[in-house]
Design a protein around this motif. Structure first.
Motif, PDB file in Angstrom:
ATOM      1  N   SER A  62       0.795  -1.193  -0.083  1.00  0.00           N
ATOM      2  CA  SER A  62      -0.018  -0.009  -0.004  1.00  0.00           C
ATOM      3  C   SER A  62       0.909   1.116  -0.293  1.00  0.00           C
ATOM      4  N   LYS A 105      -0.528   5.347   4.435  1.00  0.00           N
ATOM      5  CA  LYS A 105      -1.635   6.111   4.729  1.00  0.00           C
ATOM      6  C   LYS A 105      -2.538   5.445   5.931  1.00  0.00           C
ATOM      7  N   TYR A 134     -12.726   2.525  -1.735  1.00  0.00           N
ATOM      8  CA  TYR A 134     -12.781   0.849  -1.535  1.00  0.00           C
ATOM      9  C   TYR A 134     -14.410   0.357  -1.444  1.00  0.00           C
ATOM     10  N   VAL A 148     -10.091   7.106   0.083  1.00  0.00           N
ATOM     11  CA  VAL A 148      -8.687   7.328   0.519  1.00  0.00           C
ATOM     12  C   VAL A 148      -8.161   8.614  -0.398  1.00  0.00           C
ATOM     13  N   ALA A 160      -5.393  10.906  -1.721  1.00  0.00           N
ATOM     14  CA  ALA A 160      -3.816  10.700  -1.595  1.00  0.00           C
ATOM     15  C   ALA A 160      -3.022  11.942  -2.475  1.00  0.00           C
ATOM     16  N   GLN A 214      -6.101   0.489  -5.141  1.00  0.00           N
ATOM     17  CA  GLN A 214      -5.162   1.708  -4.976  1.00  0.00           C
ATOM     18  C   GLN A 214      -4.563   1.828  -6.360  1.00  0.00           C
ATOM     19  N   LEU A 269      -4.286   5.193  -8.451  1.00  0.00           N
ATOM     20  CA  LEU A 269      -3.366   6.257  -7.857  1.00  0.00           C
ATOM     21  C   LEU A 269      -2.096   6.061  -8.729  1.00  0.00           C
TER      22      LEU A 269
END
Length: 151
Positions: free
Chosen positions: A39, A42, A79, A85, A87, A140, A143
């Motif tokens: 990951s 975070k 999610y 999330v 970022a 993720q 990203l």
């Protein structure tokens, strides 16, 4: 309100190759998991807290290293459980061999009544884009794709 996390997608360019910094979760459930387990650093934050400040704090808690630079906001991801999330990408040089993570406590072994302490992050590394996509939690991956599209 769904839970929210904030994180940092650190990257670097080595010989014109984009590399991504990822961390591996600590604890017994993740010990033997690799693909789909890594990951960005975070963590959760409270609604009244500044998300970027929380992302920087979480980065330091999980790696033992502070981070600074020109933070570029990325599109938030969601999610399956509803957690959002946020970022930021930042060009950085992080020493992946010198990680000093916070610890968490949990009952271990299960139903034993005993508590054990584990590192939040047990290791970190730099990966090229293709490898990072395989190693990273699937939710993720967008990203990395967004970051790669900037170059």
């Amino acid at each position: 309100m769904p839970k929210q996390s904030a994180g940092i997608l650190a990257y670097r360019n080595i010989d014109k190759q984009l590399q991504i910094f990822l961390v591996h979760p600590g604890g017994p459930f993740w010990k033997n998991k690799d693909l789909g387990a890594w990951s960005i650093p975070k963590g959760e934050y409270e609604e009244e807290e500044d998300a970027l400040a929380a992302a920087k704090r979480e980065f330091e808690e999980e790696t033992g290293q502070s981070i600074s630079g020109d933070f570029m906001p990325l599109t938030p991801i969601k999610y399956k459980n509803g957690k959002v999330v946020q970022a930021w990408a930042v060009l950085a040089e992080i020493d992946h061999t010198n990680i000093k993570s916070n610890y968490f406590e949990m009952e271990w072994p299960p139903r034993s009544g005993k508590k054990a302490s584990f590192e939040e992050v047990d290791r970190a590394d730099w990966f090229d884009i293709a490898t990072a996509k395989q190693k990273m939690v699937p939710a993720q991956v967008p990203l990395i794709e967004e970051l790669a599209a900037m170059f």
